[in-house]
Scaffold this active site. Structure first.
Site, PDB file in Angstrom:
ATOM      1  N   GLY A  46      46.150 -41.113 -12.914  1.00 37.37           N
ATOM      2  CA  GLY A  46      46.470 -39.700 -12.728  1.00 37.37           C
ATOM      3  C   GLY A  46      47.822 -39.542 -12.054  1.00 37.37           C
ATOM      4  N   GLN A  51      54.450 -35.415  -7.410  1.00 45.79           N
ATOM      5  CA  GLN A  51      54.759 -36.814  -7.092  1.00 45.79           C
ATOM      6  C   GLN A  51      56.085 -37.299  -7.689  1.00 45.79           C
ATOM      7  OE1 GLN A  51      50.571 -37.989  -8.360  1.00 45.79           O
ATOM      8  NE2 GLN A  51      51.023 -39.583  -6.875  1.00 45.79           N
ATOM      9  N   CYS A  91      46.306 -44.134  -4.906  1.00 44.28           N
ATOM     10  CA  CYS A  91      47.259 -43.110  -5.303  1.00 44.28           C
ATOM     11  C   CYS A  91      48.594 -43.793  -5.587  1.00 44.28           C
ATOM     12  CB  CYS A  91      47.417 -42.105  -4.165  1.00 44.28           C
ATOM     13  SG  CYS A  91      48.620 -40.815  -4.514  1.00 44.28           S
ATOM     14  N   LEU A  92      49.263 -43.371  -6.636  1.00 41.69           N
ATOM     15  CA  LEU A  92      50.545 -43.988  -6.982  1.00 41.69           C
ATOM     16  C   LEU A  92      51.605 -43.729  -5.897  1.00 41.69           C
ATOM     17  CD1 LEU A  92      50.719 -43.370 -10.828  1.00 41.69           C
ATOM     18  CD2 LEU A  92      50.119 -45.463  -9.608  1.00 41.69           C
ATOM     19  N   HIS A 133      41.454 -35.241  -6.929  1.00 39.23           N
ATOM     20  CA  HIS A 133      42.557 -35.939  -6.242  1.00 39.23           C
ATOM     21  C   HIS A 133      43.911 -35.343  -6.665  1.00 39.23           C
ATOM     22  CE1 HIS A 133      44.642 -39.818  -4.906  1.00 39.23           C
ATOM     23  NE2 HIS A 133      45.561 -39.203  -5.613  1.00 39.23           N
ATOM     24  N   GLU A 134      44.082 -35.159  -7.971  1.00 43.71           N
ATOM     25  CA  GLU A 134      45.358 -34.638  -8.469  1.00 43.71           C
ATOM     26  C   GLU A 134      45.548 -33.175  -8.077  1.00 43.71           C
ATOM     27  OE1 GLU A 134      47.424 -36.773  -9.370  1.00 43.71           O
ATOM     28  OE2 GLU A 134      45.970 -38.366  -9.625  1.00 43.71           O
ATOM     29  N   HIS A 137      47.071 -32.824  -4.744  1.00 48.12           N
ATOM     30  CA  HIS A 137      48.536 -33.004  -4.721  1.00 48.12           C
ATOM     31  C   HIS A 137      49.252 -31.663  -4.879  1.00 48.12           C
ATOM     32  CE1 HIS A 137      49.251 -37.286  -4.486  1.00 48.12           C
ATOM     33  NE2 HIS A 137      48.396 -37.551  -5.458  1.00 48.12           N
TER      34      HIS A 137
END
Ligand code: NI
Length: 167
Positions: A46, A51, A91-92, A133-134, A137
């Site tokens: 994701g 981000q 998470c990236l 989660h996304e 963000h």
């Protein structure tokens, strides 16, 4: 397609709130393709536009085993939720860190696709967790915010050390 630079925790840019997407033009299709390529290359399941330093309510997700189900959520809104599920999240923007977080097990949501068409979706398990989660963000929230202050500080130190080493 272009691989974009992913902002890393604790960069304050990750704390900004994304604004709704209003114009559905060709640049949004490019954004979708670039974000998917960036996510697959990472590799991750994701990615939110925040981000990559674009403050739009725009998310791409693919939780399939072989990267065959790319999804795109524009201006997503949670409609309902049910139950709880605790899974290890990563998470990236927080590379190589995985910690347990409790989320809703099942959700329904409303969103638009990259063409501006509205759709509703019921999701559970990994897809449900990933969407939540996304969506965090988009509000400037990260999964480390659910952890204890001690754990969060330890992760922040680790990230700062990693950044110094790779500079
Ligand atoms: Ni993330």
């Amino acid at each position: 397609m272009t691989i974009l630079n992913i902002i890393r925790f604790p960069d304050p840019r990750l704390r900004r709130k994304a604004t709704p997407v209003e114009s559905f033009d060709e640049s949004l299709i490019t954004l979708k393709n670039d974000m998917l390529e960036t996510m697959y290359a990472a590799p991750g399941i994701g990615l939110a536009a925040v981000q990559i330093d674009i403050l739009k309510r725009f998310i791409v997700i693919d939780v399939s085993e072989h990267c065959t189900e790319p999804r795109c959520f524009v201006n997503p809104q949670l409609l309902s939720h049910e139950g709880e599920i605790k899974t290890d999240e990563g998470c990236l923007s927080v590379p190589a860190i995985y910690e347990p977080v409790t989320r809703y097990q099942r959700i329904t949501l409303k969103a638009q696709n990259e063409h501006g068409e509205f759709f509703e979706l019921a999701a559970e398990g990994l897809l449900s967790v990933c969407i939540q989660h996304e969506m965090d963000h988009l509000e400037g929230k990260l999964f480390v915010d659910y952890l204890s202050d001690m754990k969060k500080k330890r992760i922040q130190k680790k990230m700062e050390k990693l950044r110094r080493e790779t500079m």
